[in-house]
Design an enzyme around this catalytic site. Structure first.
Site, PDB file in Angstrom:
ATOM      1  N   ASN A  10      62.961  94.595  49.658  1.00 44.17           N
ATOM      2  CA  ASN A  10      61.625  95.150  49.389  1.00 44.17           C
ATOM      3  C   ASN A  10      60.630  94.011  49.567  1.00 44.17           C
ATOM      4  O   ASN A  10      60.527  93.137  48.704  1.00 44.17           O
ATOM      5  CB  ASN A  10      61.577  95.723  47.967  1.00 44.17           C
ATOM      6  CG  ASN A  10      60.178  96.191  47.593  1.00 44.17           C
ATOM      7  OD1 ASN A  10      59.303  96.284  48.454  1.00 44.17           O
ATOM      8  ND2 ASN A  10      59.966  96.470  46.323  1.00 44.17           N
ATOM      9  N   LYS A  12      57.495  94.150  49.420  1.00 44.72           N
ATOM     10  CA  LYS A  12      56.268  94.324  48.621  1.00 44.72           C
ATOM     11  C   LYS A  12      55.047  94.063  49.510  1.00 44.72           C
ATOM     12  O   LYS A  12      55.096  94.418  50.678  1.00 44.72           O
ATOM     13  CB  LYS A  12      56.318  93.422  47.376  1.00 44.72           C
ATOM     14  CG  LYS A  12      57.631  93.634  46.609  1.00 44.72           C
ATOM     15  CD  LYS A  12      57.671  92.995  45.255  1.00 44.72           C
ATOM     16  CE  LYS A  12      59.010  93.309  44.594  1.00 44.72           C
ATOM     17  NZ  LYS A  12      59.092  92.837  43.213  1.00 44.72           N
ATOM     18  N   HIS A 101      58.565 102.559  42.408  1.00 39.36           N
ATOM     19  CA  HIS A 101      58.800 101.158  42.030  1.00 39.36           C
ATOM     20  C   HIS A 101      57.977 100.839  40.779  1.00 39.36           C
ATOM     21  O   HIS A 101      56.871 101.353  40.605  1.00 39.36           O
ATOM     22  CB  HIS A 101      58.414 100.222  43.182  1.00 39.36           C
ATOM     23  CG  HIS A 101      58.875  98.823  42.943  1.00 39.36           C
ATOM     24  ND1 HIS A 101      58.173  97.947  42.150  1.00 39.36           N
ATOM     25  CD2 HIS A 101      59.978  98.167  43.348  1.00 39.36           C
ATOM     26  CE1 HIS A 101      58.835  96.802  42.095  1.00 39.36           C
ATOM     27  NE2 HIS A 101      59.936  96.913  42.804  1.00 39.36           N
ATOM     28  N   GLU A 103      56.182  98.458  39.976  1.00 39.05           N
ATOM     29  CA  GLU A 103      54.832  97.948  40.233  1.00 39.05           C
ATOM     30  C   GLU A 103      53.873  99.104  40.516  1.00 39.05           C
ATOM     31  O   GLU A 103      52.712  99.078  40.117  1.00 39.05           O
ATOM     32  CB  GLU A 103      54.876  96.936  41.388  1.00 39.05           C
ATOM     33  CG  GLU A 103      55.533  95.638  40.931  1.00 39.05           C
ATOM     34  CD  GLU A 103      56.300  94.890  42.002  1.00 39.05           C
ATOM     35  OE1 GLU A 103      56.096  95.137  43.201  1.00 39.05           O
ATOM     36  OE2 GLU A 103      57.137  94.041  41.620  1.00 39.05           O
ATOM     37  N   GLU A 170      66.099  99.036  38.174  1.00 31.70           N
ATOM     38  CA  GLU A 170      65.445  97.724  38.172  1.00 31.70           C
ATOM     39  C   GLU A 170      64.826  97.464  36.800  1.00 31.70           C
ATOM     40  O   GLU A 170      63.718  97.941  36.527  1.00 31.70           O
ATOM     41  CB  GLU A 170      64.338  97.683  39.232  1.00 31.70           C
ATOM     42  CG  GLU A 170      64.833  97.855  40.647  1.00 31.70           C
ATOM     43  CD  GLU A 170      63.875  97.233  41.645  1.00 31.70           C
ATOM     44  OE1 GLU A 170      64.325  96.411  42.439  1.00 31.70           O
ATOM     45  OE2 GLU A 170      62.675  97.551  41.617  1.00 31.70           O
ATOM     46  N   GLY A 176      61.350  89.500  39.671  1.00 32.59           N
ATOM     47  CA  GLY A 176      60.534  88.341  40.004  1.00 32.59           C
ATOM     48  C   GLY A 176      60.501  87.272  38.926  1.00 32.59           C
ATOM     49  O   GLY A 176      59.678  86.363  38.972  1.00 32.59           O
ATOM     50  N   SER A 208      65.824  90.023  40.625  1.00 29.09           N
ATOM     51  CA  SER A 208      66.302  88.653  40.858  1.00 29.09           C
ATOM     52  C   SER A 208      67.694  88.593  41.496  1.00 29.09           C
ATOM     53  O   SER A 208      68.479  87.699  41.185  1.00 29.09           O
ATOM     54  CB  SER A 208      66.249  87.844  39.562  1.00 29.09           C
ATOM     55  OG  SER A 208      64.911  87.760  39.084  1.00 29.09           O
ATOM     56  N   GLY A 229      63.768  91.771  46.160  1.00 31.54           N
ATOM     57  CA  GLY A 229      62.423  91.329  46.495  1.00 31.54           C
ATOM     58  C   GLY A 229      62.423  89.960  47.146  1.00 31.54           C
ATOM     59  O   GLY A 229      62.686  89.811  48.340  1.00 31.54           O
ATOM     60  N   GLY A 230      62.156  88.944  46.357  1.00 27.13           N
ATOM     61  CA  GLY A 230      61.968  87.575  46.856  1.00 27.13           C
ATOM     62  C   GLY A 230      63.009  87.095  47.861  1.00 27.13           C
ATOM     63  O   GLY A 230      62.662  86.520  48.907  1.00 27.13           O
TER      64      GLY A 230
HETATM   65  P1  13P Z   1      62.949  90.300  42.896  1.00 25.34           P
HETATM   66  O1  13P Z   1      64.241  90.408  43.668  1.00 25.34           O
HETATM   67  O2  13P Z   1      61.945  89.396  43.537  1.00 25.34           O
HETATM   68  O3  13P Z   1      63.191  90.054  41.455  1.00 25.34           O
HETATM   69  O4  13P Z   1      62.258  91.769  42.996  1.00 25.34           O
HETATM   70  C1  13P Z   1      63.002  92.859  42.646  1.00 25.34           C
HETATM   71  C2  13P Z   1      62.286  94.080  43.084  1.00 25.34           C
HETATM   72  O5  13P Z   1      61.297  94.465  42.492  1.00 25.34           O
HETATM   73  C3  13P Z   1      62.791  94.790  44.259  1.00 25.34           C
HETATM   74  O6  13P Z   1      62.207  96.042  44.391  1.00 25.34           O
END
Ligand code: 13P
Length: 246
Positions: A10, A12, A101, A103, A170, A176, A208, A229-230
């Site tokens: 993802n 983002k 999500h 967010e 999640e 994050g 993470s 994510g990251g």
């Molecule tokens: P991270 O892997 O950066 O923690 O993000 C997780 C996420 O929100 C994936 O949708």
């Protein structure tokens, strides 16, 4: 036969169309080099900003790549300035869409009811919905995880064919933050989600996830994939997720 593992990056709000093309160009090469190390049951893809979908589709050489948008509107068309319908994202190259999500729930008032409505329309239009949910740190510390997750999952999948979706657990406190839920805790929640949904539903863990911890997480019986994510922003790191860091 072993179950499918579905790994989705993802991105983002990251990567311009040019950067997306560069990533996919590199991924094409890295995938060819590392194919032998990626188990056959691993399916994978990228959740990208909408304007990156067409460049990704154009540049991609990997068969079966999942190309996901990060949101969509539940209406087919009309006076919804700034919104994108399922047909528009599909026309741009998406075959999947991330919905709900945390967010979007926290910052853009996304509700479980609208997630379910979007998921139903996505399925009707041939898109794979990836439905995300998870508890806050406060809820986790108050030991309310199961109660919160149950409500979110049930409301976000109302009227939705569970054989046509991916669920993504999640925990918000793990997103994050570098704090991953322990494999055992993530497994417990995913097992619980399976028990209240469908035995065969695909359930991802997200929060993470990185090359160093993906193998342990994916070895859990009720974790069928990861939403990352990251660690998905760099093609080399993304490939390591697919090879389980081999
Ligand atoms: P991270 O892997 O950066 O923690 O993000 C997780 C996420 O929100 C994936 O949708």
């Amino acid at each position: 036969m072993s179950k499918d593992i579905v790994i989705i990056g993802n991105w983002k709000m990251n990567k311009t169309p040019e950067e997306a093309e560069a990533f996919i160009g590199k991924l094409n090469l890295l995938y060819a080099e590392n194919k032998a190390k990626i188990l056959e049951n691993v399916k994978f893809g990228i959740g990208a900003p909408a304007v990156d979908l067409a460049p990704i589709k154009k540049t991609n050489e990997i068969e079966g790549l999942i190309i996901a948008a990060q949101n969509m509107h539940e209406k087919e068309s009309g006076a919804f300035t700034g919104e994108l319908s399922s047909k528009i994202i599909k026309g741009a190259g998406a075959n999947a869409v991330i919905l709900g999500h945390s967010e979007r729930r926290a910052m853009f008032n996304e509700t479980s009811e609208s997630v379910a409505a979007k998921a139903r329309v996505a399925i009707e239009n041939g898109l794979l919905p990836i439905i995300a949910f998870g508890e806050t740190l406060e809820e986790y510390e108050a030991k309310k995880t199961k109660r919160v997750v149950k409500k979110m999952v049930q409301e976000s999948t109302r009227g939705v064919d569970l054989s046509k979706v991916v669920l993504a657990y999640e925990p918000i406190w793990a997103i994050g933050t570098g704090k991953t839920a322990s494999a055992k805790d993530a497994q417990n929640v995913c097992k619980y989600v399976r028990s209240i949904t469908d035995e065969n539903v695909v359930i991802q863990y997200g929060g993470s996830v990185k090359p160093e911890n993906i193998a342990e997480l994916m070895s859990q019986p009720d974790i069928d994939g990861a939403l990352v994510g990251g660690a998905s922003l760099d093609a080399t790191s993304f490939i390591k997720l697919l090879t389980m860091n081999k």
